[in-house]
Design a protein around this motif. Sequence first.
Motif, mmCIF file in Angstrom:
data_model
loop_
_atom_site.group_PDB
_atom_site.id
_atom_site.type_symbol
_atom_site.label_atom_id
_atom_site.label_comp_id
_atom_site.label_asym_id
_atom_site.label_seq_id
_atom_site.Cartn_x
_atom_site.Cartn_y
_atom_site.Cartn_z
ATOM 1 N N ARG A 1 25.014 48.282 33.978
ATOM 2 C CA ARG A 1 26.476 48.147 34.059
ATOM 3 C C ARG A 1 26.924 46.799 33.518
ATOM 4 O O ARG A 1 27.932 46.683 32.830
ATOM 5 N N ARG A 2 26.147 45.756 33.808
ATOM 6 C CA ARG A 2 26.505 44.418 33.340
ATOM 7 C C ARG A 2 26.392 44.327 31.815
ATOM 8 O O ARG A 2 27.263 43.790 31.147
ATOM 9 N N LEU A 3 25.324 44.907 31.270
ATOM 10 C CA LEU A 3 25.136 44.923 29.816
ATOM 11 C C LEU A 3 26.284 45.667 29.140
ATOM 12 O O LEU A 3 26.872 45.191 28.152
ATOM 13 N N ALA A 4 26.627 46.830 29.699
ATOM 14 C CA ALA A 4 27.709 47.637 29.122
ATOM 15 C C ALA A 4 29.031 46.873 29.169
ATOM 16 O O ALA A 4 29.775 46.810 28.186
ATOM 17 N N ALA A 5 29.318 46.268 30.310
ATOM 18 C CA ALA A 5 30.609 45.609 30.495
ATOM 19 C C ALA A 5 30.737 44.373 29.610
ATOM 20 O O ALA A 5 31.767 44.173 28.957
ATOM 21 N N TRP A 6 29.691 43.553 29.561
ATOM 22 C CA TRP A 6 29.767 42.339 28.740
ATOM 23 C C TRP A 6 29.831 42.673 27.250
ATOM 24 O O TRP A 6 30.546 42.034 26.485
ATOM 25 N N THR A 7 29.059 43.706 26.839
ATOM 26 C CA THR A 7 29.086 44.097 25.432
ATOM 27 C C THR A 7 30.486 44.571 25.047
ATOM 28 O O THR A 7 31.054 44.144 24.038
ATOM 29 N N ALA A 8 31.050 45.458 25.879
ATOM 30 C CA ALA A 8 32.376 45.998 25.571
ATOM 31 C C ALA A 8 33.438 44.901 25.618
ATOM 32 O O ALA A 8 34.290 44.784 24.735
ATOM 33 N N PHE A 9 33.356 44.060 26.660
ATOM 34 C CA PHE A 9 34.374 43.012 26.822
ATOM 35 C C PHE A 9 34.375 42.064 25.627
ATOM 36 O O PHE A 9 35.418 41.789 25.022
ATOM 37 N N ALA B 1 16.901 48.100 30.286
ATOM 38 C CA ALA B 1 18.343 48.145 30.534
ATOM 39 C C ALA B 1 19.073 48.734 29.315
ATOM 40 O O ALA B 1 19.981 49.553 29.462
ATOM 41 N N VAL B 2 18.657 48.331 28.102
ATOM 42 C CA VAL B 2 19.279 48.885 26.899
ATOM 43 C C VAL B 2 19.020 50.386 26.826
ATOM 44 O O VAL B 2 19.925 51.176 26.526
ATOM 45 N N ALA B 3 17.772 50.785 27.152
ATOM 46 C CA ALA B 3 17.445 52.217 27.121
ATOM 47 C C ALA B 3 18.344 52.974 28.103
ATOM 48 O O ALA B 3 18.824 54.070 27.795
ATOM 49 N N GLY B 4 18.594 52.380 29.276
ATOM 50 C CA GLY B 4 19.475 53.002 30.267
ATOM 51 C C GLY B 4 20.890 53.142 29.746
ATOM 52 O O GLY B 4 21.539 54.184 29.912
ATOM 53 N N LEU B 5 21.391 52.095 29.098
ATOM 54 C CA LEU B 5 22.743 52.149 28.546
ATOM 55 C C LEU B 5 22.820 53.195 27.439
ATOM 56 O O LEU B 5 23.776 53.961 27.353
ATOM 57 N N ARG B 6 21.794 53.224 26.593
ATOM 58 C CA ARG B 6 21.784 54.207 25.504
ATOM 59 C C ARG B 6 21.842 55.630 26.079
ATOM 60 O O ARG B 6 22.544 56.485 25.559
#
Lengths: 186, 340
Positions: B187-195, B272-277
């Motif tokens: 969730r943190r990876l997704a949010a920071w990337t998008a933000f 974590a990247v694999a999870g986001l993907r």
Amino acid sequence: MDVSDLRKNAKLQIDGHPYVVVDFQFVKPGKGQGLYKCKIKNMITGSVLDRTWRSGEKLEAANVESRKMQYLFSTGEAFAFMDNQTYEQVELAADLIGDDARFLLDNLECDVLFFNDRPVGVSLPSHIVVEVIEAEPGVKADNATGMTKGATVSTGYNLQVPLFIKVGERIKIDTRTGDYIERVNN
Amino acid sequence: MRRAAPLGWPERVDLWDRALAVVRAHFRGEGLREVSTPVRVAHVALEPYIEPIAAPPGLLATSPELAMKRLLCRGSGSIFQIAHVFRRAEIGARHSEEFHLIEWYRVEAALAEGRRDVEALVAAVIEVAGGEGPRRWESHGILDVVDETLGVRLRGDEEAGVLAELAAARGLPLVAVGLDDHDLEVRRLAAWTAFLSEWSDRHLDPWLLARAERGIHLGDFPPALAALAELVEVGDGPRVAARFESFVGGVELANGYQELRDAGDQRRRFVAVAGLRRALGLPPLALDQAFLGDLEGRGLPRAAGVALGLDRLLMLAVGASSLADISLALGAPGHPADGA
């Protein structure tokens, strides 16, 4: 379809309307999300809007096709067209034709746009040749001045023409602007 | 940057010849050795939004990073490469599915040496192209620029919910991906990337354009975006990623890391990247176990590594606005067409 399939001329369906991508820009910060900045045109109304999509978003492709058809007749509320290959006839409500009705000559070949197999619009040839059925009398001496006069053509459309144009002559009209282009001999 | 007429073919050939020569001269002069690693690879480094192109039975390399690090683990010493890399569906005026990445690793070096290389390469390539380079270079913390443009001081360790609220308050559209049942790291990876992606488009780009005559390094990234960089202590705040990005004329040119050497941390980040993907519905990519095995078994020497896009640098050097204006690609797929 995926946003990564977006290209110029891609056709999309948004809120039940078909759109075509007329301009397309891809930007992507380093390891970030890609942004697909598009100008899209509503294929029925012609209105253009800006939309940005992001990597990972899903889009709906629009099922649109364009078929060459011949204009047959109008009932006032609807306009009938025929496919010359299959003889299939379709009717379009007058509000989908809009101002283009003033250029619909009998037997004119047009592109009829189908969205989900339903006719939703017509695009006319960029110019048509029509007969002048009414014109104010011209004054010969004024030919060179660029002055114009009112005239009516066989489709009922009124426009400004040069003073030398006479009833019974044929003229070419730009269907995008509605303007007179030139006189057509024989 | 000067505006130039479109380059003819002999001029383009000359431009590439000079640029490739001056890049090699720079690194040779600094004692780095040139390598050439495979274009078709078994695995790529996992990134949320970098898609490889399939080349059965492998993939076209999205970057030579893992292959070069495996050489570092085997005692290559400092190395550089001018690599052909491929990233699917990235086509635009500044993007091409295939491009040239200059990638280099300096063993036992600090990140500042990587920044100095970027500055030297930019100056050298622009000079041989007859262009005008940045008058000076500045370094900024990326969260300092967020503060300057949004008026909010982020620590870098904020959770997804905090960023979503901030984005909403500042009118930044964040794509809602249903991540509620994913773990904190994802969730943190997704949010920071998008933000930071949305912020970059709305705020960073104009901020950079207002400083177009300078070269800019942005550093001290939030830990969620550390990718393959080490986390370091800065003052008494939370740790930051020892990573920088370099911009010239508003164009992103380079990305540098103090390389992460801990195999466990690297594995957790890839997972974590694999999870986001997975959450984004992107095709699954396997972890490069051989690379992780080398980090663990052989160990990566302390190194600073940087990747710089050569095509973009040439575009800037001649004052062009599209990669198509300097490209030597004649009808190859995935390259921007004229006017793109």
